[in-house]
Structure formats: C-alpha cells, structure tokens
Design an enzyme around this catalytic site. Structure first.
Site, PDB file in Angstrom:
ATOM      1  N   PHE A 163       0.883  -1.280  -0.001  1.00  0.00           N
ATOM      2  CA  PHE A 163       0.042  -0.076  -0.154  1.00  0.00           C
ATOM      3  C   PHE A 163       0.848   1.152   0.195  1.00  0.00           C
ATOM      4  CE2 PHE A 163       0.610  -1.292   4.505  1.00  0.00           C
ATOM      5  CZ  PHE A 163       0.979  -0.006   4.884  1.00  0.00           C
ATOM      6  N   ALA A 193       0.799  -6.633  12.346  1.00  0.00           N
ATOM      7  CA  ALA A 193      -0.198  -6.876  13.075  1.00  0.00           C
ATOM      8  C   ALA A 193      -0.200  -8.825  12.976  1.00  0.00           C
ATOM      9  CB  ALA A 193      -1.645  -6.404  13.119  1.00  0.00           C
ATOM     10  N   SER A 253      -3.386  -2.097  10.233  1.00  0.00           N
ATOM     11  CA  SER A 253      -4.220  -2.394   9.039  1.00  0.00           C
ATOM     12  C   SER A 253      -4.505  -1.042   8.339  1.00  0.00           C
ATOM     13  CB  SER A 253      -5.524  -3.356   9.490  1.00  0.00           C
ATOM     14  OG  SER A 253      -6.044  -2.763   9.962  1.00  0.00           O
ATOM     15  N   HIS A 275       6.568  -7.608  12.249  1.00  0.00           N
ATOM     16  CA  HIS A 275       6.645  -6.541  10.928  1.00  0.00           C
ATOM     17  C   HIS A 275       5.210  -5.868  10.749  1.00  0.00           C
ATOM     18  CE1 HIS A 275       4.429  -9.473   8.900  1.00  0.00           C
ATOM     19  NE2 HIS A 275       4.793  -9.083   7.592  1.00  0.00           N
TER      20      HIS A 275
END
EC number: 6.5.1.8
Length: 462
Positions: free
Chosen positions: A225, A393, A369, A391
């Site tokens: 993302f 959740a 997230s 790295h």
C-alpha cells in the site's frame, strides 16, 4: 563441428569427466546459447587452463569452482535436537507456524531462532520467523519479495492540513502510485542503482535490468500500500527534528518487485539442486556462502534490497512533488532480508522473514491495518529475539477465508466507522483479516519502545 555444443566438445578440450561438464553445459545453455560455438569453446579452453582467473565470473565462475574445488552435493539430514529459540506471544500464534520454526531449527546450519507475535505460516520459514544460520543463506528464509519494507515520510504540516483536501490527496495517490504486475509510470526515472556492477556481471540480474527500470517507483499487489495519514510524535525521536505533535505523513509498504521475485526463484532452484532436503523442509534449502552461487545470491539479494528502497524513495518523491511540499524526515526498514550479524559473538546470517530489525536504538515502522494505527518504534536489542520485532499485526484469517467470510458492505462499514478512504483494495485485505495490533504491541514490550504512531486516512492498494 555441429552447431550445438555438447559434453563431447568439452571432453575434447580436456575437461575432466565429472560434474564440471554438466555445470558448464548448464551455464552455457542458460546464459550463452545464442553465441557462436567456436567462441564459447575458445573461452571454455581458457577457463580450463586458468580457472582461478574466472572464479567470480558471471558465466564461468561456477564452472571454475567445479574445476578447482567441486561443491559436494549430498542429501542433508535434520538434527534430532532443535537449536535454541524464543517465541513471543505464543498463545496468539497458530500451531503450523510454530511447527515450521521447529523444523527450521533442526537444520544442520541453524544456530538460533525466534518467532514474533504476528507470526503465521508461510513457505519455508513462517512469516514472522527469524533464523540465524552458519555460513549459509536460505532464499526462502528471506522470502520471494526480497527487501519488502516500510517507509514513512513526515512533512512539517499539521494534521489540519488534510481538512477539506480528501479529494485532492486521493487524486494524488491515484495519479502518482502504480500497483501490481503491469502498471508502470508513464514518465520513467533513472537511478544510480542501475549503474551497479551486479547489473553487468551477474547474467540473471543483467536480464532483469529492463524490468527493474520500468517498475521503479511502483508497488506490488496483495497487502502492499501507499497511504496518507497522521504521524503523531510522542516524544523525542533520534534524528527527527520535529517537536511532539501530529503531522501529515506518507507510509508505503512494498518490496523489490519483479527483480526480487526472479532472483528468489532462480537461486531457490539452484539451492534445491545443491542441498537436497527431506520433503517436509524442502523450502529451506540453502546456499553455502563459500560457493559461487552463495556469493552471487548474496550480491543479488543486496541489490534487490537497495532497489526496494529506491522504489520507496521514488514513490515518496513523486507524492511530495505533487503536494508541492518538502519531506522533513523518512523512517524506514526492511522486513524480508538477511543480514550478517553477531550472534553470541559469532558472525551468522540472520534471516528475518516478516520481522523488523530491532537492534538497540534502531528505528523502525510496524504497521497495523488500513483502519488500525501503525507504530514508530525503537529497538531494545533483545538477544532472545535476535534483535527483531514483529513486522505488523499479522494475519488472523487467510486470503481465501476472507473472501468466503466477509462482504464488501461489511468492509465499507468498518472503513466508514474509522473515517478511512480506500482506493483499490479487496476483501482479502479487509481490516478484519488482521490481529489486534495493540495486543501484538503489548506482547513485544521487551523488544521495542513506541516513539510515535501513524493513523491511516487515505489508503491506496492494488
């Protein structure tokens, strides 16, 4: 003389009737098959007479190694006892991830291991797995997406800068980020990295130069993302000349694209040929760092890591330029890589596959997230975790489970509740797919200190 080079041609030159012939034919077929047979034989003769001269050569290095000191190929057996290990947040980790670590700890090269609280099963090492080895590197211990990393750039702009600009910021992400296998920027940019010797001397890497050039500044699919959000600095951060407060920031997550994926695939194949393992652990085949292939992978891996950083730098440059603002500071870290580090006073190869480096005072980013905060952290240098932390959740549900269990309307409702705007993205990356990041952070209190947070506001995915 026939047009196709054969083992008989090499024997006529004086090559010994052993595996060096198979190696030579394999290298020639892979990298030099379009060249004239006579020219190749001339070179092969020189390699035979002076193998030392060709020890690190792209095509002939492996052949020279076979002539000087052939690599012994023998089936490896697992040890009965595991190497020492630690698990953080054991009750939150599924049994299959633990089993993968336990298997890795029985490798004859294993020195020490650890599992982070966001761990879940993967290929080879589990995601969230850390493994220290002796004089050997495991391509699948690094992962397919070599150098997958986090990068956060902070602007000296208050949180309020975003007020009334959601459409503008969303358009910047839409227009200046590219995702997946086929999207590239219309306006390509050069980078000094493309002049590196690896792109000239390692045949596989050389063949990937054009792909790497085209994909510079792009992101992968899946959970990768680029997002606008708010970084809250809670106190003093080393090297960050901004007072505590909330600032506009850009956070990105991606790796080395096609370059890294092809390097991983190629050297994993070579590892399986040199280091056969029981089927249960076949993804953990390794390359001895004292061999030609081991050294070549190490160079290619480091190049891929630097390329991943270059991609992030390019993404952030494009966004800053579109904003018309200057980046004040960037905090970044790999979480799919291997490093040479001291473990109990001895140099080892430390593989972190989905784990954040957390040496004492080392800065890093641990994301949550698309609706949960990420964290700016400083490592505590915990030797039990091999100086590592989670790295992210970590996944609670697999991609296929998400697709069968959640709906788009549920996902939209959660996004609306958290006031997050999503461009792209699918059900497989729904916020519900991930563990509770706050619980994960509590489980690694002894690994990192929290110096700040990042709250996503506008998220762009494939």
């Amino acid at each position: 003389m026939g047009s196709k080079l054969s083992g008989k041609d090499l024997i006529k030159l004086g090559f010994p009737k052993n595996n060096s012939i198979n190696i030579a034919l394999g290298q020639i077929h892979r990298y030099r098959k379009k060249e004239k047979k006579s020219a190749i034989l001339e070179e092969a003769k020189e390699v035979l007479l002076m193998p030392q001269k060709f020890k690190n050569h792209g095509t002939w290095g492996k052949v020279a190694e076979g002539l000087i000191a052939p690599v012994e190929i023998r089936k490896q057996e697992l040890r009965n006892l595991r190497a020492p290990f630690s698990i953080f947040g054991e009750n939150e980790i599924d049994a299959s991830a633990k089993e993968q670590l336990y298997s890795a700890l029985k490798l004859p090269i294993a020195v020490q291991g650890a599992l982070m609280p966001d761990a879940h099963s993967g290929y080879g090492l589990p995601i969230g797995g850390v493994l220290a080895t002796e004089k050997a590197v495991i391509p699948y211990g690094v992962g397919v997406d070599i150098g997958c990393r986090m990068s956060m750039s902070i602007f000296d702009l208050p949180e309020s800068f975003m007020n009334g600009k959601v459409d503008k910021l969303q358009a910047i992400l839409q227009n200046h980020t590219k995702f997946g296998m086929y999207e590239t920027h219309d306006r390509k940019m050069d980078h000094e990295l493309f002049s590196r010797s690896e792109f000239k001397e390692i045949p596989l890497v050389k063949s990937l130069l054009d792909k790497a050039y085209k994909q510079l500044g792009t992101s992968g699919g899946g959970n990768h993302f680029v997002e606008f959000g708010v970084a809250e600095i809670l106190g003093e951060i080393p090297g960050v000349k901004l007072p505590p407060g909330k600032y506009l920031s850009v956070l990105s997550h991606s790796g080395s694209r096609g370059l890294g994926a092809n390097i991983a695939k190629h050297y994993t194949y070579l590892a399986t040929k040199q280091c056969p393992l029981p089927s249960k652990v076949q993804h953990l085949t390794w390359l001895d760092l004292d061999t030609h292939d081991g050294q070549e992978y190490w160079s290619a891996m480091n190049l891929a890591g630097d390329y991943a950083k270059a991609c992030h730098d390019n993404i952030h440059y494009r966004i800053a330029k579109a904003l018309g603002k200057q980046i004040v500071v960037t905090i970044e870290n790999h979480h799919n890589f291997a490093w040479k580090e001291l473990v109990n006073g001895k140099e080892c190869i430390v593989h972190r596959k989905g784990a954040t480096p957390a040496s004492e005072d080392q800065l890093g980013i641990i994301p949550g997230s698309m609706t949960a905060p990420g964290f700016i952290v400083k490592g505590k240098g915990n030797s039990a975790s091999l100086n590592s932390a989670s790295h992210g959740a970590g996944r609670l549900f697999s991609r296929s489970t998400c697709k069968s269990s959640f709906t788009k309307s549920e996902m939209k409702r959660v996004l609306k509740e958290k006031n997050v705007h999503l461009v792209g993205g699918g059900i497989d990356e729904a916020p519900m797919a991930y563990k509770d990041i706050h619980k994960v952070m509590k489980l690694q209190d002894e690994l990192v200190s929290v110096l700040g947070t990042f709250t996503p506001k506008i998220v762009r995915m494939a």
